[in-house]
Design an enzyme around this catalytic site. Structure first.
Site, PDB file in Angstrom:
ATOM      1  N   GLY A 113       0.837  -1.192   0.000  1.00  0.00           N
ATOM      2  CA  GLY A 113       0.000   0.000   0.000  1.00  0.00           C
ATOM      3  C   GLY A 113       0.873   1.242   0.000  1.00  0.00           C
ATOM      4  O   GLY A 113       0.631   2.200  -0.730  1.00  0.00           O
ATOM      5  N   ALA A 114       1.919   1.210   0.810  1.00  0.00           N
ATOM      6  CA  ALA A 114       2.830   2.340   0.906  1.00  0.00           C
ATOM      7  C   ALA A 114       4.118   1.890   1.572  1.00  0.00           C
ATOM      8  O   ALA A 114       4.147   0.863   2.245  1.00  0.00           O
ATOM      9  CB  ALA A 114       2.192   3.450   1.729  1.00  0.00           C
ATOM     10  N   HIS A 168       0.142   6.440   9.065  1.00  0.00           N
ATOM     11  CA  HIS A 168       0.966   5.260   9.354  1.00  0.00           C
ATOM     12  C   HIS A 168       2.408   5.472   8.877  1.00  0.00           C
ATOM     13  O   HIS A 168       3.355   5.298   9.638  1.00  0.00           O
ATOM     14  CB  HIS A 168       0.335   4.040   8.666  1.00  0.00           C
ATOM     15  CG  HIS A 168       1.110   2.770   8.817  1.00  0.00           C
ATOM     16  ND1 HIS A 168       0.700   1.748   9.641  1.00  0.00           N
ATOM     17  CD2 HIS A 168       2.275   2.347   8.247  1.00  0.00           C
ATOM     18  CE1 HIS A 168       1.572   0.747   9.573  1.00  0.00           C
ATOM     19  NE2 HIS A 168       2.541   1.093   8.728  1.00  0.00           N
ATOM     20  N   GLU A 169       2.543   5.885   7.643  1.00  0.00           N
ATOM     21  CA  GLU A 169       3.896   6.039   7.099  1.00  0.00           C
ATOM     22  C   GLU A 169       4.621   7.208   7.769  1.00  0.00           C
ATOM     23  O   GLU A 169       5.824   7.135   8.027  1.00  0.00           O
ATOM     24  CB  GLU A 169       3.877   6.205   5.577  1.00  0.00           C
ATOM     25  CG  GLU A 169       3.142   5.098   4.809  1.00  0.00           C
ATOM     26  CD  GLU A 169       3.569   3.673   5.163  1.00  0.00           C
ATOM     27  OE1 GLU A 169       4.700   3.493   5.658  1.00  0.00           O
ATOM     28  OE2 GLU A 169       2.772   2.741   4.970  1.00  0.00           O
ATOM     29  N   GLU A 223       5.793  -2.296  12.905  1.00  0.00           N
ATOM     30  CA  GLU A 223       4.508  -2.229  12.213  1.00  0.00           C
ATOM     31  C   GLU A 223       3.336  -2.138  13.194  1.00  0.00           C
ATOM     32  O   GLU A 223       2.362  -1.437  12.939  1.00  0.00           O
ATOM     33  CB  GLU A 223       4.341  -3.434  11.287  1.00  0.00           C
ATOM     34  CG  GLU A 223       5.299  -3.439  10.100  1.00  0.00           C
ATOM     35  CD  GLU A 223       5.230  -2.174   9.256  1.00  0.00           C
ATOM     36  OE1 GLU A 223       4.273  -1.396   9.388  1.00  0.00           O
ATOM     37  OE2 GLU A 223       6.156  -1.949   8.458  1.00  0.00           O
TER      38      GLU A 223
HETATM   39  N1  BES Z   1       6.714  -1.018   5.632  1.00  0.00           N
HETATM   40  C1  BES Z   1       5.375  -1.257   5.187  1.00  0.00           C
HETATM   41  C2  BES Z   1       5.284  -1.616   3.734  1.00  0.00           C
HETATM   42  C3  BES Z   1       5.851  -2.961   3.365  1.00  0.00           C
HETATM   43  C4  BES Z   1       5.303  -4.118   3.881  1.00  0.00           C
HETATM   44  C5  BES Z   1       6.887  -3.046   2.465  1.00  0.00           C
HETATM   45  C6  BES Z   1       5.824  -5.338   3.527  1.00  0.00           C
HETATM   46  C7  BES Z   1       7.428  -4.283   2.109  1.00  0.00           C
HETATM   47  C8  BES Z   1       6.897  -5.440   2.653  1.00  0.00           C
HETATM   48  C9  BES Z   1       4.491  -0.028   5.386  1.00  0.00           C
HETATM   49  O1  BES Z   1       4.822   0.785   6.471  1.00  0.00           O
HETATM   50  C10 BES Z   1       3.114  -0.521   5.651  1.00  0.00           C
HETATM   51  O2  BES Z   1       2.864  -1.012   6.717  1.00  0.00           O
HETATM   52  N2  BES Z   1       2.250  -0.416   4.662  1.00  0.00           N
HETATM   53  C11 BES Z   1       0.905  -0.922   4.737  1.00  0.00           C
HETATM   54  C12 BES Z   1      -0.081   0.156   4.976  1.00  0.00           C
HETATM   55  C13 BES Z   1      -0.438   0.393   6.407  1.00  0.00           C
HETATM   56  C14 BES Z   1      -1.481   1.474   6.528  1.00  0.00           C
HETATM   57  C15 BES Z   1      -0.896  -0.838   7.146  1.00  0.00           C
HETATM   58  C16 BES Z   1       0.588  -1.554   3.402  1.00  0.00           C
HETATM   59  O3  BES Z   1       1.404  -1.457   2.482  1.00  0.00           O
HETATM   60  O4  BES Z   1      -0.462  -2.162   3.296  1.00  0.00           O
HETATM   61 ZN    ZN Z   2       4.203   0.139   8.356  1.00  0.00          ZN
END
Ligand code: BES
Ligand code: ZN
Length: 965
Positions: free
Chosen positions: A364-365, A400-401, A423
């Protein structure tokens, strides 16, 4: 993705460290015109009150000042001061030379030198063309002191072409007309390019012209800003230049500046490097070259870091930006950063925050420090086309980010085994950040539905895992990827976690930690703020039980005798023998917030397997409700009489139970029934009161749980009875929203009400309420008739599209597909992509499955979710399963496909179960999907047993609830 495609904002996130007065001063300083100089001078430079700084760096032979490195510079005497008709006595430049570009490095000193002066040093060359033959170079220069080159001249001249430049005969500064004059020993050649190099020193005076000094006081400390005001003729006071507006050139600018400051200029900062300059550590910021421009428009600024000046930029496709889809993200980023600065009590550590939406993006990000990447649906919002749910996702994902900018980026976990803390923490505080941006939404309440229930569902399986793993156990990339599951995203569940982590962040800034470092700091915080932890325990000993053993407890309260106890909650009791041993024996230290007959009681800790509390004993009609507002990570079961009294409260005075707990009672009941703690019928009875319920959370909770019934029974005779029951239950809600939206002409004002309106339409249509079907079909038809005008409110689109495509045939599907392809708005495209999976035509679903793996039709990032959408359609489920099996090799190699652990229906169960097992044996390594498939198998086997045990009585109950004609 061109560099220009962004919108940005400058925000005062450093508000906590910067007083309002100082803010005003800084802003004022950047824009003062010369006439206001005299007036304001005394106000803004308190150290020089009333006095003017003497121009000590002018043109007296022999006078010299030292640069901070100690090299000496001097200026020769003027040859003559008599007025004459010499070119250097005229104020306008001769038309002999034309600048092409400049290379300029300036280094302002923000502290006084040994002589008590603020100075700046500079090195520059200008490349110019000779347009008329001449043996004279005039270039503007005012109040600059030059370092002599070999031969004693003030500049060095070289030819860039294949010729030799004439040597300099004499050079001097012409004070009146503000020139650096160079007489040559020969002529310059027309058409040739020459380079003129100089090194110089100037005073960084607080005189508001050229490169000057601005001062202000902050927290009792004197601060200095180096800034410029060139218009009309003061660029020559900053560096030698052809200082007339027509003398346009390109400027390559570099600023040296102290560590802890930022430098700005006309161009974008390109690189900032830290390194020694002589004996001094400085930052060196280079800017991208300017356009061809006039000297009076140049600007150079060096300012202390984060002085109310954080650059926030949103990048996206050009069309998305011109359509203003980045505005919402831009507007909320500053406030959320500011919120986190206060929450963490640490300033945002970077000078800028860039966020970019990418058309292809797997997650997602991603929280890259200072440059966060998003998939388009997670960042871009279009008020006309996006729903409130899209908006909420954008707000929470940004929060979140941004939360990671501190927790994760400034302080980073040592190794991936502690990823859950990174996380999990961000997943909790994202609600706080989003709540700050949108305080009307009550979004924190949604933690329970969105996160807790999601995690409960998988953490109740024997194949779950503890949050924390040993560092050595996580080695391979697949093992690391597997860690990013819902359990790691579990929010900080025990109340002590809600305390601010400020000392932790301060202690470990720019360093790495292990999770127990946080507990140590929380202990300090708990001690100093007088938080009551249960006697004999600290944060470490409490938290270890939650993170080192998997799962969570069910607390059983017996209101007949005040007994309460805990047990590891397993969705399938038959799986208990498969549960690994735990050093804590699956006991937790559980904070119990509870109420008795509507009145909140004081916090109680359950520290042992069983305990007794006479207060929990009830008499007559009293009732007990525990886990108030679901502040703890556990389920609650009661003795049957208390359940009956709670059902009675729901049916008579539901508002005496907080809304989150109404949702929780339903969720606990359904899950306790699946785990055989209570009867399935008792769970179903918690939905009876919904007939009068208008709130979103209880409805959503019930619908999520009834989804399981649909999944189990959608091909059996139970289905019809269940539909009939739900149809009766939703009628009033449907009517309610019809009323408050003036017959569907607007949407309710509340965020949650908007969600529940969608639920009302979804359930009313899916249970066959004619008025609903006519409404959705009519809207969709209207849109098909005039595709340029979509009459459906963005909030309702997913549901309406799905309902219309499900009820329709090829024409509706093809129209949806064409609209999907035509859409330039990612959130709109996603709604259609979801709805296209709702068709009941197997051939369309098969076609759609084929499309899902064709990246020219469905983006690779969306392949998995498209297949999952199809698999959750009762007609699509077997098709999707066959498709996945056929294409397994391809999917496995090209997609990080994860199994939706609930995506199976009962008729297929037997078959599917054996298939899953064979499937697992055939492909014995699923990479990061190993755990997911294990969970899928476990769940499926539990479901088979559940259907066998419950089908008959469930059918009878639904039948009994539907009035007979
Ligand atoms: N660091 C993660 C993104 C990520 C996850 C990159 C797994 C590579 C592997 C990011 O901070 C994150 O948690 N993104 C979530 C969104 C959040 C609002 C729960 C996502 O990508 O769904
Ligand atoms: Zn995250």
């Amino acid at each position: 993705m061109g560099g220009g495609f962004y919108i940005s904002k400058v925000v005062g996130v450093a508000g906590i460290v910067l007083g309002a007065g100082a803010v005003a001063t800084i802003i004022a300083l950047a824009v003062v015109y010369s006439e206001e100089v005299a007036k304001n001078n005394e106000v803004i430079s308190p150290t020089n009150e009333g006095s003017t700084v003497k121009p000590t760096l002018t043109t007296t032979e022999g006078s010299s000042v030292s640069t901070p490195e100690g090299s000496s510079v001097s200026t020769p005497l003027l040859p003559t001061a008599q007025p004459s008709n010499e070119p250097w006595d005229k104020y306008r430049l001769p038309d002999t030379l034309k600048p092409d570009h400049y290379n300029l490095t300036l280094w302002p000193r923000l502290k006084v030198n040994e002589q008590g002066l603020y100075i700046f040093t500079g090195e520059t060359y200008v490349v110019f063309q000779c347009v008329k033959e001449t043996d004279l170079i005039l270039i503007h220069s005012n109040k600059l002191n030059y370092t002599k080159w070999e031969g004693g001249q003030l500049a060095k001249l070289t030819a860039l072409g294949n010729i030799t430049a004439p040597t300099i005969k004499s050079s001097w500064l012409q004070e009146t007309t503000q020139y650096l004059v160079m007489q040559l020993n020969g002529n310059l050649t027309v058409g040739e390019l020459y380079q003129l190099d100089t090194k110089f020193v100037g005073e960084l005076a607080n005189d508001l012209g050229g490169f000057y000094r601005s001062e202000y006081e902050e927290d009792g400390i004197e601060k200095v800003v180096a800034t410029t005001q060139m218009q009309p003729t003061d660029a020559r006071k900053a560096f030698p230049c052809f200082d007339e507006p027509a003398m346009k050139a390109v400027f390559h600018i570099t600023l040296l500046h102290p560590v802890g400051t930022i430098a700005l200029s006309n161009g974008m900062e390109r690189v900032t490097m830290e390194g020694p300059e002589g004996t001094v550590e400085v930052l060196k910021t280079s800017f991208s070259e300017t356009k061809r421009m006039s000297t009076y428009l140049l600007a150079f600024i060096v300012i202390a870091m984060l002085l109310n000046r954080l650059q926030i930029r949103i990048y996206a496709r050009k069309k998305a930006i011109t359509d203003k889809q980045g505005e919402y993200a831009l507007n909320i980023t500053g406030p959320i950063l500011k919120f986190f600065e206060e929450y963490y009590n640490v300033s945002y550590p970077l000078p800028k925050s860039d966020q970019i939406a990418l058309p292809d993006f797997n997650a997602g990000a991603m929280e890259n420090w200072g440059l966060i990447t998003y998939r388009e649906t997670a960042l871009l919002y279009d008020p006309e086309m996006s729903s409130n749910s899209n908006k909420e996702r954008i707000a929470t994902i940004i929060a979140h980010e941004l939360a990671h900018m501190w927790f994760g980026n400034l302080v980073t976990l040592n190794w991936w085994n502690d990823l859950w803390l990174n996380e999990g923490f961000a997943s909790y505080v994202e609600y706080l950040g989003a709540n700050d941006a949108e305080p009307d939404w009550n979004i924190k309440d949604l933690i329970v539905l969105n996160d807790v229930h999601r995690v409960f569902a998988i953490d109740a399986l024997a194949s779950s895992h503890p949050l924390s793993s040993e560092e050595q156990a996580i080695q391979k990339p697949e093992q690391i990827s597997e860690l990013f599951d819902a359990i790691s995203y579990m929010y900080c569940n025990v109340c002590v976690c809600h305390f601010l982590q400020q000392t932790y962040l301060k202690a470990f800034s720019y360093n790495n930690t292990v999770y127990s470092d946080l507990w140590d700091h929380l202990d300090l915080a708990a001690n100093s703020s007088g938080v009551s932890l249960p006697t004999g325990f600290n944060v470490n000993s409490i938290m270890n039980r939650w993170v080192l053993q998997m799962g969570f407890p069910v607390i059983t309260i017996d209101t007949a005798n005040g007994h309460f106890s805990q047990e590891h909650f397993l969705l399938d009791p038959a799986s208990r023998p498969d549960v690994p041993e735990s050093e804590f024996k699956y006991e937790w230290i559980v904070p119990i917030r509870w109420m008795k007959t509507g009145k909140e009681q004081s916090l109680t800790w359950l520290k042992t397997r069983t305990a007794n509390m006479t207060d929990m004993k009830v008499i007559e009609n009293e009732w007990v409700l525990a886990n108030l507002n679901v502040s703890g990570y556990y389920r609650v079961n009661y003795d049957v009489p208390n359940w009956e009294r709670l059902l009675n409260v729901l049916n008579t005075t539901p508002e005496s139970i907080p809304v989150i707990n109404r949702a929780q009672l339903i969720d606990d009941a359904f899950n306790l029934a699946r785990a055989k703690y209570i009867d399935t019928i008792l769970a179903l009875r918690t939905t009876k009161y919904l007939k009068t319920e208008k709130e979103y959370m209880p409805w959503e909770s019930a619908l999520n749980n009834l989804d399981f019934f649909y999944l189990m029974f959608d091909r059996s005779e139970v289905f019809g009875y269940m539909q009939a029951y739900l149809k009766i239950q939703v009628e009033e809600l449907f009517g309610h929203f019809k009323n408050i939206t003036d017959n569907w002409t607007k949407v309710p004002s509340g965020h949650m009400d908007q969600y529940n309106q969608v639920n009302a339409i979804r359930v009313a249509c899916s249970t066959g309420i004619d008025e609903c079907l006519n409404l959705t079909k009519g809207w969709y038809k209207q849109w098909m008739n005039d595709p340029t005008k979509n009459p459906i409110h963005p909030n309702l689109r997913t549901t309406v599209y799905c309902s219309a495509i499900s009820a329709g045939g090829e024409a509706e599907w093809e129209f949806g597909w064409n609209q999907f392809n035509a859409s330039t708005i990612a959130t709109e495209a996603d709604k259609l992509r979801y709805a296209l999976a709702c068709t009941k035509q197997p051939w369309l679903l098969n076609k759609y499955l084929e499309y899902s793996l064709n990246p020219t039709k469905i983006r690779k990032q969306d392949a998995t979710s498209t297949i999952v959408y199809i698999a959750s359609n009762v007609v699509g489920q077997p098709l999707a399963w066959d498709f996945i099996r056929d294409r397994w090799q391809y999917i496995f190699e090209h997609h990080s496909f994860t199994f939706a652990p609930t995506g199976t229906s009962s008729i297929q169960l037997m078959l599917l179960f054996s298939q899953l097992k064979d499937f697992q044996a055939e492909h014995n390594d699923f990479g990061s999907g190993n755990l997911a498939i294990q969970q899928s198998i476990e769940r499926t086997s539990a479901n088979i047993r559940w259907v066998a045990e419950n089908k008959k009585k469930v059918l009878e109950w639904f039948d009994g609830e539907v009035p007979k004609p």
